[in-house]
Design a protein around this motif. Structure first.
Motif, PDB file in Angstrom:
ATOM      1  N   GLN A 116       0.811  -1.209   0.000  1.00  0.00           N
ATOM      2  CA  GLN A 116       0.000   0.000   0.000  1.00  0.00           C
ATOM      3  C   GLN A 116       0.853   1.272   0.000  1.00  0.00           C
ATOM      4  OE1 GLN A 116      -3.374   0.369  -0.030  1.00  0.00           O
ATOM      5  NE2 GLN A 116      -3.765  -1.835  -0.113  1.00  0.00           N
ATOM      6  N   LYS A 117       0.319   2.293  -0.648  1.00  0.00           N
ATOM      7  CA  LYS A 117       0.812   3.653  -0.454  1.00  0.00           C
ATOM      8  C   LYS A 117      -0.098   4.326   0.564  1.00  0.00           C
ATOM      9  CE  LYS A 117       3.048   4.830  -4.866  1.00  0.00           C
ATOM     10  NZ  LYS A 117       3.040   5.794  -6.000  1.00  0.00           N
ATOM     11  N   TRP A 118       0.490   5.113   1.461  1.00  0.00           N
ATOM     12  CA  TRP A 118      -0.291   5.753   2.516  1.00  0.00           C
ATOM     13  C   TRP A 118      -0.553   7.230   2.234  1.00  0.00           C
ATOM     14  CZ3 TRP A 118      -2.209   1.836   4.722  1.00  0.00           C
ATOM     15  CH2 TRP A 118      -1.459   0.680   4.942  1.00  0.00           C
ATOM     16  N   CYS A 119       0.145   7.777   1.265  1.00  0.00           N
ATOM     17  CA  CYS A 119      -0.081   9.158   0.824  1.00  0.00           C
ATOM     18  C   CYS A 119      -0.267   9.150  -0.685  1.00  0.00           C
ATOM     19  CB  CYS A 119       1.090  10.064   1.199  1.00  0.00           C
ATOM     20  SG  CYS A 119       1.349  10.230   2.963  1.00  0.00           S
ATOM     21  N   LYS A 120      -0.928  10.158  -1.195  1.00  0.00           N
ATOM     22  CA  LYS A 120      -1.211  10.194  -2.630  1.00  0.00           C
ATOM     23  C   LYS A 120       0.054  10.276  -3.471  1.00  0.00           C
ATOM     24  CE  LYS A 120      -5.804  12.237  -2.019  1.00  0.00           C
ATOM     25  NZ  LYS A 120      -6.695  13.384  -2.323  1.00  0.00           N
ATOM     26  N   ASN A 121       1.106  10.901  -2.945  1.00  0.00           N
ATOM     27  CA  ASN A 121       2.349  11.057  -3.711  1.00  0.00           C
ATOM     28  C   ASN A 121       3.487  10.295  -3.050  1.00  0.00           C
ATOM     29  OD1 ASN A 121       2.100  12.745  -1.526  1.00  0.00           O
ATOM     30  ND2 ASN A 121       3.220  14.445  -2.430  1.00  0.00           N
ATOM     31  N   ASP A 122       3.183   9.112  -2.516  1.00  0.00           N
ATOM     32  CA  ASP A 122       4.147   8.317  -1.760  1.00  0.00           C
ATOM     33  C   ASP A 122       5.206   7.685  -2.667  1.00  0.00           C
ATOM     34  OD1 ASP A 122       5.179   7.382   0.590  1.00  0.00           O
ATOM     35  OD2 ASP A 122       3.360   6.341   1.231  1.00  0.00           O
ATOM     36  N   ILE A 123       6.298   7.231  -2.060  1.00  0.00           N
ATOM     37  CA  ILE A 123       7.406   6.595  -2.777  1.00  0.00           C
ATOM     38  C   ILE A 123       7.762   5.286  -2.059  1.00  0.00           C
ATOM     39  CG2 ILE A 123       9.833   6.803  -3.471  1.00  0.00           C
ATOM     40  CD1 ILE A 123       9.466   9.832  -3.414  1.00  0.00           C
ATOM     41  N   PHE A 124       7.961   4.214  -2.812  1.00  0.00           N
ATOM     42  CA  PHE A 124       8.412   2.957  -2.230  1.00  0.00           C
ATOM     43  C   PHE A 124       9.927   3.011  -2.018  1.00  0.00           C
ATOM     44  CE2 PHE A 124       4.323   1.723  -3.905  1.00  0.00           C
ATOM     45  CZ  PHE A 124       3.835   0.871  -2.909  1.00  0.00           C
ATOM     46  N   LEU A 125      10.355   2.709  -0.798  1.00  0.00           N
ATOM     47  CA  LEU A 125      11.761   2.857  -0.443  1.00  0.00           C
ATOM     48  C   LEU A 125      12.681   2.010  -1.315  1.00  0.00           C
ATOM     49  CD1 LEU A 125      11.476   2.845   3.460  1.00  0.00           C
ATOM     50  CD2 LEU A 125      11.736   4.832   1.947  1.00  0.00           C
ATOM     51  N   ASP A 134      12.179   0.851  -4.311  1.00  0.00           N
ATOM     52  CA  ASP A 134      12.231   1.402  -5.674  1.00  0.00           C
ATOM     53  C   ASP A 134      13.339   2.443  -5.764  1.00  0.00           C
ATOM     54  OD1 ASP A 134      10.545   0.138  -7.398  1.00  0.00           O
ATOM     55  OD2 ASP A 134       8.846   1.470  -7.095  1.00  0.00           O
ATOM     56  N   ARG A 135      13.392   3.301  -4.757  1.00  0.00           N
ATOM     57  CA  ARG A 135      14.398   4.360  -4.722  1.00  0.00           C
ATOM     58  C   ARG A 135      15.791   3.810  -4.464  1.00  0.00           C
ATOM     59  NH1 ARG A 135      14.620   9.972  -5.916  1.00  0.00           N
ATOM     60  NH2 ARG A 135      16.165  10.956  -4.552  1.00  0.00           N
ATOM     61  N   MET A 136      15.914   2.915  -3.495  1.00  0.00           N
ATOM     62  CA  MET A 136      17.215   2.350  -3.148  1.00  0.00           C
ATOM     63  C   MET A 136      17.830   1.583  -4.320  1.00  0.00           C
ATOM     64  SD  MET A 136      18.024   3.281  -0.113  1.00  0.00           S
ATOM     65  CE  MET A 136      17.539   3.562   1.586  1.00  0.00           C
ATOM     66  N   GLY A 137      16.979   0.910  -5.092  1.00  0.00           N
ATOM     67  CA  GLY A 137      17.471   0.140  -6.227  1.00  0.00           C
ATOM     68  C   GLY A 137      18.109   0.991  -7.306  1.00  0.00           C
ATOM     69  N   LEU A 138      17.838   2.298  -7.300  1.00  0.00           N
ATOM     70  CA  LEU A 138      18.443   3.201  -8.277  1.00  0.00           C
ATOM     71  C   LEU A 138      19.883   3.549  -7.921  1.00  0.00           C
ATOM     72  CD1 LEU A 138      15.483   5.727  -8.758  1.00  0.00           C
ATOM     73  CD2 LEU A 138      16.085   3.784 -10.214  1.00  0.00           C
ATOM     74  N   PHE A 139      20.245   3.372  -6.640  1.00  0.00           N
ATOM     75  CA  PHE A 139      21.555   3.813  -6.162  1.00  0.00           C
ATOM     76  C   PHE A 139      22.474   2.669  -5.737  1.00  0.00           C
ATOM     77  CE2 PHE A 139      18.651   7.324  -5.535  1.00  0.00           C
ATOM     78  CZ  PHE A 139      19.384   8.439  -5.909  1.00  0.00           C
ATOM     79  N   PHE A 140      21.882   1.539  -5.321  1.00  0.00           N
ATOM     80  CA  PHE A 140      22.694   0.493  -4.716  1.00  0.00           C
ATOM     81  C   PHE A 140      22.375  -0.866  -5.334  1.00  0.00           C
ATOM     82  CE2 PHE A 140      21.617   3.770  -1.570  1.00  0.00           C
ATOM     83  CZ  PHE A 140      22.888   4.279  -1.315  1.00  0.00           C
ATOM     84  N   SER A 141      23.277  -1.811  -5.120  1.00  0.00           N
ATOM     85  CA  SER A 141      23.092  -3.162  -5.636  1.00  0.00           C
ATOM     86  C   SER A 141      23.894  -4.138  -4.780  1.00  0.00           C
ATOM     87  CB  SER A 141      23.548  -3.255  -7.103  1.00  0.00           C
ATOM     88  OG  SER A 141      24.940  -2.931  -7.207  1.00  0.00           O
ATOM     89  N   GLY A 142      23.797  -5.426  -5.118  1.00  0.00           N
ATOM     90  CA  GLY A 142      24.611  -6.438  -4.468  1.00  0.00           C
ATOM     91  C   GLY A 142      24.392  -6.540  -2.968  1.00  0.00           C
ATOM     92  N   THR A 143      25.486  -6.764  -2.251  1.00  0.00           N
ATOM     93  CA  THR A 143      25.427  -6.959  -0.804  1.00  0.00           C
ATOM     94  C   THR A 143      24.857  -5.748  -0.081  1.00  0.00           C
ATOM     95  OG1 THR A 143      27.344  -8.438  -0.918  1.00  0.00           O
ATOM     96  CG2 THR A 143      26.770  -7.550   1.246  1.00  0.00           C
ATOM     97  N   ILE A 162      20.332   5.587   3.145  1.00  0.00           N
ATOM     98  CA  ILE A 162      19.071   6.324   3.053  1.00  0.00           C
ATOM     99  C   ILE A 162      19.319   7.830   3.014  1.00  0.00           C
ATOM    100  CG2 ILE A 162      18.554   6.570   5.543  1.00  0.00           C
ATOM    101  CD1 ILE A 162      15.644   5.697   4.727  1.00  0.00           C
ATOM    102  N   ARG A 163      20.401   8.272   3.661  1.00  0.00           N
ATOM    103  CA  ARG A 163      20.739   9.687   3.583  1.00  0.00           C
ATOM    104  C   ARG A 163      21.148  10.072   2.166  1.00  0.00           C
ATOM    105  NH1 ARG A 163      21.478  12.238   8.562  1.00  0.00           N
ATOM    106  NH2 ARG A 163      21.449  10.854  10.371  1.00  0.00           N
ATOM    107  N   LEU A 164      21.894   9.197   1.509  1.00  0.00           N
ATOM    108  CA  LEU A 164      22.298   9.471   0.129  1.00  0.00           C
ATOM    109  C   LEU A 164      21.098   9.427  -0.818  1.00  0.00           C
ATOM    110  CD1 LEU A 164      25.659   7.479  -0.188  1.00  0.00           C
ATOM    111  CD2 LEU A 164      25.365   9.963  -0.122  1.00  0.00           C
ATOM    112  N   ALA A 165      20.261   8.399  -0.661  1.00  0.00           N
ATOM    113  CA  ALA A 165      19.139   8.211  -1.584  1.00  0.00           C
ATOM    114  C   ALA A 165      18.116   9.334  -1.496  1.00  0.00           C
ATOM    115  CB  ALA A 165      18.472   6.861  -1.319  1.00  0.00           C
ATOM    116  N   PHE A 166      17.910   9.881  -0.286  1.00  0.00           N
ATOM    117  CA  PHE A 166      16.895  10.923  -0.098  1.00  0.00           C
ATOM    118  C   PHE A 166      17.505  12.283   0.233  1.00  0.00           C
ATOM    119  CE2 PHE A 166      14.536   6.989   0.491  1.00  0.00           C
ATOM    120  CZ  PHE A 166      13.394   7.242  -0.243  1.00  0.00           C
ATOM    121  N   GLU A 167      18.809  12.401   0.028  1.00  0.00           N
ATOM    122  CA  GLU A 167      19.520  13.678   0.185  1.00  0.00           C
ATOM    123  C   GLU A 167      19.287  14.280   1.562  1.00  0.00           C
ATOM    124  OE1 GLU A 167      18.224  16.048  -3.095  1.00  0.00           O
ATOM    125  OE2 GLU A 167      19.388  14.906  -4.552  1.00  0.00           O
TER     126      GLU A 167
END
Length: 317
Positions: A107-116, A118-127, A196-201
């Protein structure tokens, strides 16, 4: 006719008319049986197999942290390996096959919510991504709205540090049946916090950045949010379980008691209830000595406080 066991699979399973050996691929046979199982028991909502399959797919969705039908994510590298669902989805991807289900997903809890994830996968991989997901499962969070205050003004600093938060709505923690995850090591918490600090600035120094999300909470979120407030009854409701809340009643500051600009009223826990008023809104709490300051949601910034008679904040770790 014999053949060496190291013969390439593509030759061993190719049709004889194309000079293959025509041997049935056990992986393909297994995949067909799995898909057949899904198609037979998927629509039969009364069968035990259907319930087991649905529970497995919902758990897979929760572990992946990704939105939508879990069958639409055939390759999630950081989930538990060698499970029935994971192996089936990997084989489906390998042989370019697909199947869908009616499972809504996370579920999304806000109308403009973001899945964590989804975002993390753009910056990190592997272990690193595996560690991030482990800590996320331990924290019991899914979306950006799970790590911010009810009014969207701040991030939950406990969660940012890899500790479970109790001050904000965090609906996901109460919505799903979460797996038991070992407590992260300090190294894993550091990896989570840094990532998480890097991914969400989020600043590594000030911790004062406002989230990019201005929450417009959905009605559904009110069923699972940790803290709610009713302005008509002037009561605070703490989520205990589905359809079960602890009620905090307003208590006047006694004559001669401390008065500050931040304190409007004090609340104490009394009874439990199975229903809440219609005008409830999500709120956040902020520890304030032996008291707690409550903050309204984005459209209701009234600040409230309560004093626990049982040392509530000291018992939550």
């Amino acid at each position: 006719m014999g053949f060496v066991r190291t013969m390439p699979e593509i030759i061993a399973t190719a049709p004889t008319q194309y000079d293959g050996l025509g041997i049935l691929s056990f992986e393909i046979q297994q995949l067909c049986q799995h898909i057949n199982l899904l198609m037979i028991h998927g629509p039969d909502k009364e069968s035990i197999t259907h319930k087991l399959l649905k529970a497995s797919l919902e758990t897979y969705a929760l572990e992946s942290g990704l939105p939508g039908d879990p069958l639409s994510h055939p390759s999630v590298p950081y989930v538990t390996r060698n499970t029935w669902v994971a192996q089936t989805l990997q084989s489906m991807k390998k042989f370019d096959s697909s199947i869908t289900s009616d499972i809504v997903g996370l579920q999304k809890w806000c109308k403009n919510d973001i899945f964590l994830m989804d975002r993390m996968g753009l910056f990190f991989s592997g272990t690193t991504l595996e560690v991030i997901n482990k800590v996320r499962l331990y924290l019991r969070i899914v979306t950006l709205s799970d790590i911010i205050s009810a009014n969207g003004q701040t991030y939950d600093q406990d969660i940012i540090k890899g500790k479970r938060g109790y001050s904000n709505p965090t609906p996901s923690s109460n919505r799903y049946h979460w797996p038991q995850v070992p407590t992260p090591t300090q190294s894993e918490r550091d990896t989570w916090s840094h990532s998480i600090r890097l991914a969400f600035e989020i600043s590594f120094i000030t911790n004062k950045e406002r989230p990019s999300l201005i929450p417009e909470w959905t009605q559904y979120s009110l069923s699972f949010s940790k803290w709610l407030y009713s302005s008509s009854e002037k009561k605070i409701f703490e989520f205990l379980a589905p359809l079960k809340w602890k009620v905090w009643h307003k208590k006047r500051i006694p004559p001669g008691g401390p008065l500050t600009r931040r304190i409007n009223s004090i609340y104490q826990a009394r009874e439990e209830t199975s229903s809440v008023p219609e005008d409830i809104v999500n709120i956040s709490i902020i520890p304030y000595g032996n008291e707690v300051i409550f903050q309204g949601n984005f459209r209701n910034t009234e600040q409230l406080t309560f004093r626990s008679t049982v040392g509530y904040m000291q018992t939550i770790q």
